[in-house]
Design a protein around this motif. Structure first.
Motif, mmCIF file in Angstrom:
data_model
loop_
_atom_site.group_PDB
_atom_site.id
_atom_site.type_symbol
_atom_site.label_atom_id
_atom_site.label_comp_id
_atom_site.label_asym_id
_atom_site.label_seq_id
_atom_site.Cartn_x
_atom_site.Cartn_y
_atom_site.Cartn_z
ATOM 1 N N VAL A 22 -2.920 -3.702 4.124
ATOM 2 C CA VAL A 22 -2.548 -3.186 5.444
ATOM 3 C C VAL A 22 -1.086 -3.523 5.760
ATOM 4 C CG1 VAL A 22 -3.050 -3.342 7.907
ATOM 5 C CG2 VAL A 22 -4.930 -3.401 6.259
ATOM 6 N N ILE A 23 -0.678 -4.736 5.374
ATOM 7 C CA ILE A 23 0.672 -5.189 5.710
ATOM 8 C C ILE A 23 1.736 -4.302 5.045
ATOM 9 C CG2 ILE A 23 0.904 -6.882 3.826
ATOM 10 C CD1 ILE A 23 1.929 -7.470 7.469
ATOM 11 N N THR A 24 1.388 -3.726 3.892
ATOM 12 C CA THR A 24 2.320 -2.861 3.167
ATOM 13 C C THR A 24 2.539 -1.544 3.920
ATOM 14 O OG1 THR A 24 1.511 -3.832 1.127
ATOM 15 C CG2 THR A 24 2.796 -1.833 0.909
ATOM 16 N N TYR A 29 6.004 -0.258 -0.141
ATOM 17 C CA TYR A 29 6.279 0.177 1.236
ATOM 18 C C TYR A 29 7.446 1.158 1.280
ATOM 19 C CZ TYR A 29 10.424 -2.779 2.087
ATOM 20 O OH TYR A 29 11.674 -3.325 2.070
ATOM 21 N N MET A 69 2.015 -1.151 7.057
ATOM 22 C CA MET A 69 2.654 -1.498 8.324
ATOM 23 C C MET A 69 4.165 -1.638 8.138
ATOM 24 S SD MET A 69 1.444 -4.385 10.938
ATOM 25 C CE MET A 69 2.704 -5.495 11.450
ATOM 26 N N LYS A 70 4.547 -2.249 7.033
ATOM 27 C CA LYS A 70 5.981 -2.432 6.772
ATOM 28 C C LYS A 70 6.673 -1.069 6.583
ATOM 29 C CE LYS A 70 9.254 -5.097 4.231
ATOM 30 N NZ LYS A 70 9.812 -6.379 4.502
#
Lengths: 123, 297
Positions: free
Chosen positions: A48-50, A12, A52-53
């Motif tokens: 996706v969370i990466t 990220y 987003m971060k």
């Protein structure tokens, strides 16, 4: 965009720093949308969370804004904020320089001389 | 952040196994992994979520408005794929397409053909058709996945989708998960179980760790990676480090384990190597802790 999947630097952070550079250098302009977090995850083959971060980090720095349900947009260029960002980077590099100077046993004046010499070469 | 599935205090008792007091919120728009050893309760939980098995107690709320009594609505919204044989073994691709078309409102035959092609299964409308029983385990799973992914659903629930696939097919599966999530940005959710998280690391947003019928840890992967650290060290400092380690293994040369990030400074003072764990390393650390706790009892 290029990322190292096995680097010590979290993915990220790699994404955030590349987007940050594009914003600060004007490659991404005020009002430009960032790719959706799921599109970017798809393209980079990561979670996706990466992504987003990464976007949340840029948002916390004031470089982008999340628009509910519409994704992230590049903020209007705030000259003061960009100057601040560059100042932060400058301080970070100079701190590293001081650290190296201490190891090498150089004093303040010697460091200034080196800086002056480098400055002249760049000009 | 919206919740796709809110699971409260779900319990199921079997003669020799109890799935107990499961509380989980599955975030909408993301991919959640159920991680645990064999027999941890992953399949039981998945079957309860999909209405295949009835729970003894607890409630579930789907997409903020449905409960487990609204099965007829949920049936079309949830794409479920079990690890057991999902279709009768004498079916072929053509039969699968025909039956899925009748059974679900949202089955797209064209998409099914495209997915079969991507998975190199052949043509569902072709003349020569192979029965499922003649297929390899991997191709059978590919058929189930093509069938479930050809439906326009809001939630995919897949039990061990990767375990029988070869490395290239696993990579393709990860791409398909990301395609599925990106196609309706933020509105679709994936839940899958696995006991080998390494291949699914880059498609896991949210992780739920299970052991002995209970949830032992859960959270977004990026948060968990900051909560825990991976610690390596020389055997000589093992004894001093162990009190800070949640779980560890050691030999006469070195030791390794996971610890809480808040103890990083104390461990660094012992001259240990500290890194951010991968999801795989984190899973091993967390599941090992559960096993060690169980053995102490």
């Amino acid at each position: 965009m290029k990322i190292y999947q096995n680097s010590n630097e979290p993915i990220y952070k790699q994404i955030a720093s590349q987007l940050r550079e594009q914003i600060l250098t004007g490659k991404l302009k005020s009002g430009d949308p960032l790719p959706s977090i799921r599109m970017l995850a798809q393209d980079l083959k990561i979670s996706v969370i990466t992504t987003m971060k990464a976007y949340e980090e840029l948002s916390a720095e004031g470089l982008v804004t999340a628009s509910k349900g519409k994704g992230y947009y590049v903020n209007a260029k705030d000259e003061k904020m960009i100057a601040e960002q560059h100042m932060c980077q400058l301080e970070e590099h100079l701190t590293n320089a001081i650290y190296s100077a201490r190891i090498a046993g150089l004093d303040y004046n010697e460091v200034c001389e080196t800086l002056r010499a480098l400055w002249d070469i760049e000009d | 952040m919206d919740t796709a599935l809110n699971i409260k205090d779900i319990t199921k008792k079997y003669k020799d196994f109890t799935l107990g007091g499961i509380d989980i919120e599955i975030p909408m728009g993301f991919s959640s992994a159920l991680i645990g050893a064999n027999g941890a309760g992953k399949t039981t939980l998945i079957d309860i979520i999909c209405g295949v098995t009835a729970n003894d107690a607890g409630t579930m709320e789907y997409f903020g408005k449905y409960t487990d009594n609204d099965r007829s609505e949920l049936r079309n919204m949830i794409g479920y794929c079990s690890s057991a044989n999902y279709f009768p073994m004498d079916w072929n691709l053509k039969k699968v397409a025909e039956v899925m078309d009748v059974a679900f409102d949202n089955f797209d035959r064209k998409k099914f053909s495209e997915l079969c092609d991507k998975f190199k299964l052949g043509d569902p409308s072709g003349k020569k058709q192979k029965k499922l029983m003649k297929m390899s385990d991997g191709n059978r799973m590919r058929t189930y996945l093509a069938a479930v992914l050809a439906r326009d659903t809001s939630l995919l629930v897949l039990d061990e989708p990767a375990s029988s696939l070869d490395p290239l097919a696993r990579d393709l599966l990860c791409d398909m998960f990301r395609d599925y999530l990106a196609e309706k940005d933020g509105e679709r959710t994936v839940i899958f179980s696995t006991h080998n998280i390494a291949d699914m690391e880059f498609v896991t947003d949210h992780a739920i760790f299970m052991a002995g019928g209970k949830v032992i840890e859960k959270g977004f992967v990026e948060d968990l990676k900051e909560k825990y650290i991976l610690v390596h060290g020389d055997a000589s400092v093992s004894e001093k480090a162990v009190p800070y380690l949640l779980s560890s293994t050691s030999n006469k040369t070195s030791f390794e384990g996971i610890a809480l990030a808040e103890d990083a400074e104390k461990l660094a003072a012992l001259d240990t190597a500290i890194e951010q764990p991968t999801l795989q390393q984190l899973s091993i650390g967390i599941l090992r802790k559960a096993e060690q706790d169980y053995e102490e009892k």
